[in-house]
Design an enzyme around this catalytic site. Structure first.
Site, mmCIF file in Angstrom:
data_model
loop_
_atom_site.group_PDB
_atom_site.id
_atom_site.type_symbol
_atom_site.label_atom_id
_atom_site.label_comp_id
_atom_site.label_asym_id
_atom_site.label_seq_id
_atom_site.Cartn_x
_atom_site.Cartn_y
_atom_site.Cartn_z
ATOM 1 N N HIS A 270 -4.058 -0.691 -4.318
ATOM 2 C CA HIS A 270 -5.509 -0.930 -4.189
ATOM 3 C C HIS A 270 -6.177 -0.589 -5.525
ATOM 4 C CE1 HIS A 270 -5.104 -1.168 0.238
ATOM 5 N NE2 HIS A 270 -4.328 -0.105 0.144
ATOM 6 N N GLU B 108 -5.031 -5.339 -4.952
ATOM 7 C CA GLU B 108 -4.827 -5.887 -3.613
ATOM 8 C C GLU B 108 -4.409 -7.363 -3.696
ATOM 9 O OE1 GLU B 108 -8.340 -5.066 -1.285
ATOM 10 O OE2 GLU B 108 -7.893 -2.930 -1.203
ATOM 11 N N SER C 1 0.842 -1.196 0.000
ATOM 12 C CA SER C 1 0.000 0.000 0.000
ATOM 13 C C SER C 1 0.884 1.256 0.000
ATOM 14 C CB SER C 1 -0.963 -0.062 1.197
ATOM 15 O OG SER C 1 -1.934 0.926 1.106
#
Lengths: 309, 309
Positions: B170, B197, B128
């Protein structure tokens, strides 16, 4: 021989109250004041209510007449019901469930009459489901998401007014990159066209022009490499080498050449206003200098003073 | 001179319990049983808790040692704090707020030590926010949506371990096509990399390899035409001619050539199992024929009978 009419595919949720640029462009293409428009609400579960909304909008935008034609089954899609299509200047299909349109209209006498109307010069348009039915191949349904996956979308048969293409709608709002890419991965010869809400693709003479608030996204898969022929179950699909075009209002795209035809020229209001003001100043200055014999330096000083005041 | 280590960018929400393919690949790249991994939780608001999760996972995947290094300000990002980085085999940055990573780490002695560790062969990875900081340019924040718009995203400065690139994460789950395209539209020289993800991009020797459940999306803007230099306010951006690659697990991409290097070979377990079974049957048949003098027809009949039983 008459030229075919425009095809106008709207991405759904087009503005009906304030800045109605998308529906205004539709009425204008249909002939403006002289427009006679048939609304086909077969995709919708509400028939008459939907037609009343579009009747009100099209009329307030200047259309001369709005009629309703609503086959509710394949059996009802007859040449008799289609008779009024012989002299409308525009056909508009509402949103709803596009499989109703492929089931009730495509390949019927009614569907053939829409195709014939287009061929003689009538505009044929639609929003949401009514946009997807326009192309040769129709996206029937599918799931949202950015990444293309096997089995994420279904293809059915459309009216064929945009050959070699598939049209998806609510493109940005429902995150439909994945499902459009998955269809192009399986059939790289297809041109994928994704239309945002309150946005339309106006297609005439092989050129697609964008009108409205959002963008039209085009996926050209001619040179792509994919594993779609062997991907199992719902596996993510390989899509390598697709060429992407995201076109906001004002842009035009050559569908045969698959290239940008016109680059958007966004509003440069402030810049233009500044320039006009400067030009006006210069003209006034030149006039005053000529009329009163004042020197440029004096004039500039007076101008600054009068602006401060 | 030692070769630089791998850079491993994970799109967030990687599986930590069951099919941990993404974190397993990370530990393997770090040396498997011999892995000594420094976890840097500076992006996260939870420090020790996050480290404990990764310590448990990395250890259960066979790593020899997991240490925590947590600069919580630019002042704390010193060479002293970074000293242990001199002999780890891997560095892992957790998720959180990537502006904390550019603020606390990039361009500090601590950040330089990460870059040095990578240069001497250590693996540097992150998930992330920890993925975005890896590239030369870092996406700081932005809004979701498929269609690129002016001002929808911000760029900041990353660690520079993937030169000429920007990494978003994401990607599929938060609908980030628009923001990645908007950055590439403004800087077509940038290679846009969007990671889903539970998916990672493992970059080594200029080749990006995909591991995990989703895909890595690559936007190559070298030949694109855009109006980004003149689009006003939050107008949709023109992006014409971007080349798109969506790569599922098993695919590899040549970052310098910007071409697909290896095509995914999805599991053909059933097919392979069928073939192996057929080969075994044939071998057994040949053996029996040789040993017992049984005729092929007899043998086939006996085989069918024994299978029915």
């Amino acid at each position: 021989m008459q030229a075919a009419g425009a095809v106008i595919a709207i991405g759904g949720a087009e503005s009906k109250l304030r800045r109605r640029s998308v529906l205004q462009a539709f009425v204008e293409e249909c002939g403006g004041q002289g427009a006679r428009i048939a609304v086909i609400p077969s995709a919708s579960s509400l028939g008459p209510e939907v037609v009343e909304v579009y009747r009100a909008v099209f009329t307030s935008l200047g259309a001369a007449e709005v009629i309703e034609l609503r086959p509710r089954s394949r059996a009802e899609a007859t040449a008799e019901l289609a008779a009024p299509l012989a002299d409308v200047s525009g056909v508009f299909m509402t949103g709803g469930n596009q499989l109703k349109l492929s089931a009730f209209i495509a390949g019927t006498q009614f569907g053939d009459a829409i195709v014939a109307a287009h061929a003689r010069g009538a505009v044929v348009g639609g929003t949401s489901a009514g946009a997807s039915i326009l192309a040769e191949h129709m996206i029937a349904f599918g799931s949202g998401g950015s990444t293309p996956k096997q089995r994420m979308s279904q293809l059915a048969v459309g009216l064929g007014l945009v050959p070699g293409a598939v049209i998806d709608q609510h493109f940005e709002q429902r995150n439909r990159y994945g499902r459009l890419l998955s269809l192009v991965a399986q059939s790289p010869s297809l041109l994928g066209i994704g239309i945002d809400e309150d946005t339309s693709a106006v297609i005439r003479d092989g050129v697609l022009r964008v009108v409205g608030k959002g963008s039209v996204t085009i996926v050209d898969g001619r040179h792509l490499v994919s594993n779609a022929y062997e991907a199992k179950r719902t596996a993510p699909l390989l899509v390598s080498g697709a060429v992407l075009h995201v076109l906001p209002a004002g842009c035009a795209f050559d569908l045969a050449g698959r290239t940008l035809a016109v680059i958007s020229t966004p509003e440069k209001d402030e810049e233009v206003a500044d320039l006009r003001a400067a030009e006006a100043d210069l003209r006034e200055m030149a006039r005053e200098i000529a009329a009163e014999g004042v020197s440029p330096t004096d004039y500039a000083r007076r101008l600054r003073r009068s602006r401060r005041a």
